[in-house]
Design a protein around this motif. Structure first.
Motif, PDB file in Angstrom:
ATOM      1  N   TYR A   1      71.416  10.516 -17.627  1.00 10.96           N
ATOM      2  CA  TYR A   1      71.406  11.395 -16.460  1.00 10.96           C
ATOM      3  C   TYR A   1      70.630  10.710 -15.327  1.00 10.96           C
ATOM      4  O   TYR A   1      69.673   9.978 -15.583  1.00 10.96           O
ATOM      5  N   PRO A   2      70.997  10.980 -14.078  1.00 16.51           N
ATOM      6  CA  PRO A   2      70.163  10.507 -12.970  1.00 16.51           C
ATOM      7  C   PRO A   2      68.789  11.170 -13.059  1.00 16.51           C
ATOM      8  O   PRO A   2      68.705  12.392 -13.139  1.00 16.51           O
ATOM      9  N   MET A   3      67.740  10.377 -13.067  1.00 16.31           N
ATOM     10  CA  MET A   3      66.387  10.902 -13.226  1.00 16.31           C
ATOM     11  C   MET A   3      65.544  10.591 -11.998  1.00 16.31           C
ATOM     12  O   MET A   3      65.379   9.420 -11.636  1.00 16.31           O
ATOM     13  N   PRO A   4      65.001  11.610 -11.341  1.00 20.38           N
ATOM     14  CA  PRO A   4      64.102  11.351 -10.221  1.00 20.38           C
ATOM     15  C   PRO A   4      62.725  10.931 -10.727  1.00 20.38           C
ATOM     16  O   PRO A   4      62.408  11.058 -11.915  1.00 20.38           O
ATOM     17  N   THR A   5      61.907  10.444  -9.830  1.00 20.11           N
ATOM     18  CA  THR A   5      60.519  10.132 -10.166  1.00 20.11           C
ATOM     19  C   THR A   5      59.743  11.434 -10.301  1.00 20.11           C
ATOM     20  O   THR A   5      59.865  12.314  -9.454  1.00 20.11           O
ATOM     21  N   PRO A   6      58.958  11.594 -11.372  1.00 24.41           N
ATOM     22  CA  PRO A   6      58.191  12.838 -11.508  1.00 24.41           C
ATOM     23  C   PRO A   6      57.175  12.989 -10.391  1.00 24.41           C
ATOM     24  O   PRO A   6      56.587  12.004  -9.918  1.00 24.41           O
ATOM     25  N   ILE A   7      56.976  14.223  -9.974  1.00 20.77           N
ATOM     26  CA  ILE A   7      55.992  14.546  -8.939  1.00 20.77           C
ATOM     27  C   ILE A   7      54.780  15.155  -9.627  1.00 20.77           C
ATOM     28  O   ILE A   7      54.903  16.137 -10.383  1.00 20.77           O
ATOM     29  N   TYR A   8      53.591  14.606  -9.377  1.00 19.42           N
ATOM     30  CA  TYR A   8      52.359  15.104  -9.992  1.00 19.42           C
ATOM     31  C   TYR A   8      51.515  15.817  -8.939  1.00 19.42           C
ATOM     32  O   TYR A   8      51.412  15.373  -7.790  1.00 19.42           O
ATOM     33  N   ARG A   9      50.909  16.918  -9.358  1.00 15.10           N
ATOM     34  CA  ARG A   9      50.040  17.670  -8.455  1.00 15.10           C
ATOM     35  C   ARG A   9      48.877  18.245  -9.259  1.00 15.10           C
ATOM     36  O   ARG A   9      49.076  18.792 -10.344  1.00 15.10           O
ATOM     37  N   MET A  10      47.652  18.129  -8.721  1.00 14.72           N
ATOM     38  CA  MET A  10      46.476  18.656  -9.401  1.00 14.72           C
ATOM     39  C   MET A  10      46.395  20.167  -9.199  1.00 14.72           C
ATOM     40  O   MET A  10      46.626  20.682  -8.098  1.00 14.72           O
ATOM     41  N   VAL A  11      46.037  20.869 -10.278  1.00 17.61           N
ATOM     42  CA  VAL A  11      45.901  22.321 -10.234  1.00 17.61           C
ATOM     43  C   VAL A  11      44.598  22.704 -10.927  1.00 17.61           C
ATOM     44  O   VAL A  11      44.349  22.282 -12.061  1.00 17.61           O
ATOM     45  N   GLU A  12      43.754  23.494 -10.257  1.00 16.17           N
ATOM     46  CA  GLU A  12      42.531  23.989 -10.876  1.00 16.17           C
ATOM     47  C   GLU A  12      42.869  25.031 -11.932  1.00 16.17           C
ATOM     48  O   GLU A  12      43.872  25.735 -11.842  1.00 16.17           O
ATOM     49  N   ASP A  13      41.992  25.144 -12.912  1.00 18.94           N
ATOM     50  CA  ASP A  13      42.197  26.133 -13.968  1.00 18.94           C
ATOM     51  C   ASP A  13      42.327  27.535 -13.387  1.00 18.94           C
ATOM     52  O   ASP A  13      43.144  28.341 -13.826  1.00 18.94           O
ATOM     53  N   THR A  14      41.525  27.843 -12.377  1.00 22.25           N
ATOM     54  CA  THR A  14      41.568  29.181 -11.785  1.00 22.25           C
ATOM     55  C   THR A  14      42.840  29.415 -10.998  1.00 22.25           C
ATOM     56  O   THR A  14      43.199  30.547 -10.705  1.00 22.25           O
ATOM     57  N   ASP A  15      43.551  28.335 -10.635  1.00 24.51           N
ATOM     58  CA  ASP A  15      44.787  28.445  -9.862  1.00 24.51           C
ATOM     59  C   ASP A  15      46.020  28.322 -10.741  1.00 24.51           C
ATOM     60  O   ASP A  15      47.141  28.225 -10.255  1.00 24.51           O
ATOM     61  N   TRP A  16      45.825  28.323 -12.067  1.00 24.13           N
ATOM     62  CA  TRP A  16      46.920  28.087 -13.016  1.00 24.13           C
ATOM     63  C   TRP A  16      48.092  29.026 -12.746  1.00 24.13           C
ATOM     64  O   TRP A  16      49.224  28.609 -12.531  1.00 24.13           O
ATOM     65  N   ALA A  17      47.823  30.321 -12.776  1.00 27.11           N
ATOM     66  CA  ALA A  17      48.911  31.282 -12.566  1.00 27.11           C
ATOM     67  C   ALA A  17      49.409  31.240 -11.131  1.00 27.11           C
ATOM     68  O   ALA A  17      50.592  31.437 -10.864  1.00 27.11           O
ATOM     69  N   GLU A  18      48.498  30.972 -10.179  1.00 27.63           N
ATOM     70  CA  GLU A  18      48.899  30.965  -8.775  1.00 27.63           C
ATOM     71  C   GLU A  18      49.936  29.886  -8.489  1.00 27.63           C
ATOM     72  O   GLU A  18      50.746  30.024  -7.575  1.00 27.63           O
ATOM     73  N   ALA A  19      49.930  28.817  -9.273  1.00 23.31           N
ATOM     74  CA  ALA A  19      50.852  27.711  -9.031  1.00 23.31           C
ATOM     75  C   ALA A  19      52.301  28.149  -9.128  1.00 23.31           C
ATOM     76  O   ALA A  19      53.185  27.559  -8.505  1.00 23.31           O
TER      77      ALA A  19
END
Length: 305
Positions: free
Chosen positions: A84-102
């Motif tokens: 399959y055509p595969m894009p480059t993964p995008i990484y983003r930092m998320v704080e534990d307190t923002d887990w659900a907010e993401a």
């Protein structure tokens, strides 16, 4: 405070399931597949553009193993790019307190079928006469209603659920299907998941929707039902095609009473024939399909009565 790395890949429908399987190996407590591009002001299903692109997301802990995990993940994705055509993964930092907010930025109210309205808990929706609302905070259990497999299941439940049905929701996730079934007339629902985080989320959503007297959510699997000898009028199974096929070898059809109904999802169009073969081997008769883009729901009955 714990930090997490959100991993996102944007792929077409055919590649979404395979991508999710790769992320499942490295992500923490599951993977989400979401239909992107739903305008926030579009509630009705027929106003939503087709899901030409899906976002597959998972989280990995930002700890001493993070770089190693990312390397292994990218190696697996490179191998998968042969198919399959595969894009480059995008990484983003998320704080534990923002887990659900993401998740909230990707999740908007949605009308499905003729009566169902799926609403995030943090938004308000004006309901019409006869509307049936399912209010959710999917947390890390996933199951928001935005993915075609979930939408097709909800449509099938609304159209096919007999009054007073006893329902099994196998792999319940956020309990979105169980709650919809309870609100659409099921007498009882057993909602099972082998992930304790999903079960906790399911219980909270069930309580939020006021259907605790109809739904029992607990940790469990197909074996939980087979060994109990309980049989159901309706089986809801929104998992993955390969898992459905595997469970057919483990007497999946025995969970449905004679004359009962099974609704099977998580299936890509080119997998549907294989799934139907497996369903027949487990004693079920596939009789109809619902299709949205590359995704399919198979409806099947157990002969009898």
């Amino acid at each position: 405070m714990t930090k997490w790395i959100e991993v996102t890949l944007r792929v077409d429908g055919e590649a979404a399931e395979a991508t999710a399987e790769v992320l499942q190996r490295y992500g923490y407590q599951g993977v989400a597949i979401e239909h992107e591009g739903i305008p926030p002001d579009k509630l009705d299903e027929d106003q939503i553009p087709p899901a030409t692109q899906l976002a597959v997301r998972a989280y990995i802990p930002d700890d001493s193993r993070a770089d190693e995990v990312k390397t292994k993940l990218e190696e697996a994705l490179r191998y998968m790019s042969l198919m399959y055509p595969m894009p480059t993964p995008i990484y983003r930092m998320v704080e534990d307190t923002d887990w659900a907010e993401a998740w909230k930025v990707h999740y908007h109210p949605l009308r499905i079928g003729k009566r169902l309205v799926i609403r995030p808990l943090w938004t308000e929706v004006e309901l019409g006469a006869g509307d049936v609302e399912v209010a959710l905070d999917p947390g890390m259990a996933f199951g928001t209603g935005t993915h075609p497999t979930t939408q097709l299941c909800l449509e099938a439940i609304e159209a096919l659920l007999p009054p007073g049905a006893r329902v099994l929701d196998l792999g319940t996730g956020s309990a979105i299907l169980a709650i919809a079934a309870a609100k659409l007339g099921a007498t009882s629902v057993l909602a099972l998941d082998n992930d304790p985080v999903a079960v906790d989320t399911a219980i909270k959503n069930i309580e939020q929707n006021g259907v605790s007297e109809k739904i029992v959510a607990q940790e469990g699997s197909l074996d939980t039902v087979i060994t109990s000898a309980r049989r159901f009028d309706v089986l809801l199974c929104n998992i993955l095609a390969r898992i459905i096929i595997q469970m057919c070898d483990e007497h999946l059809g025995d969970t449905i009473r004679p004359g009962g109904l099974g609704i099977f999802s998580g299936i890509i169009l080119d997998q549907a024939d294989d799934v139907e073969v497996a369903l027949r081997k487990t004693g079920l008769e596939p009789y109809a399909r619902r299709v949205q883009g590359d995704w399919v729901v198979i409806e099947a009955r157990r002969p009898g009565e």
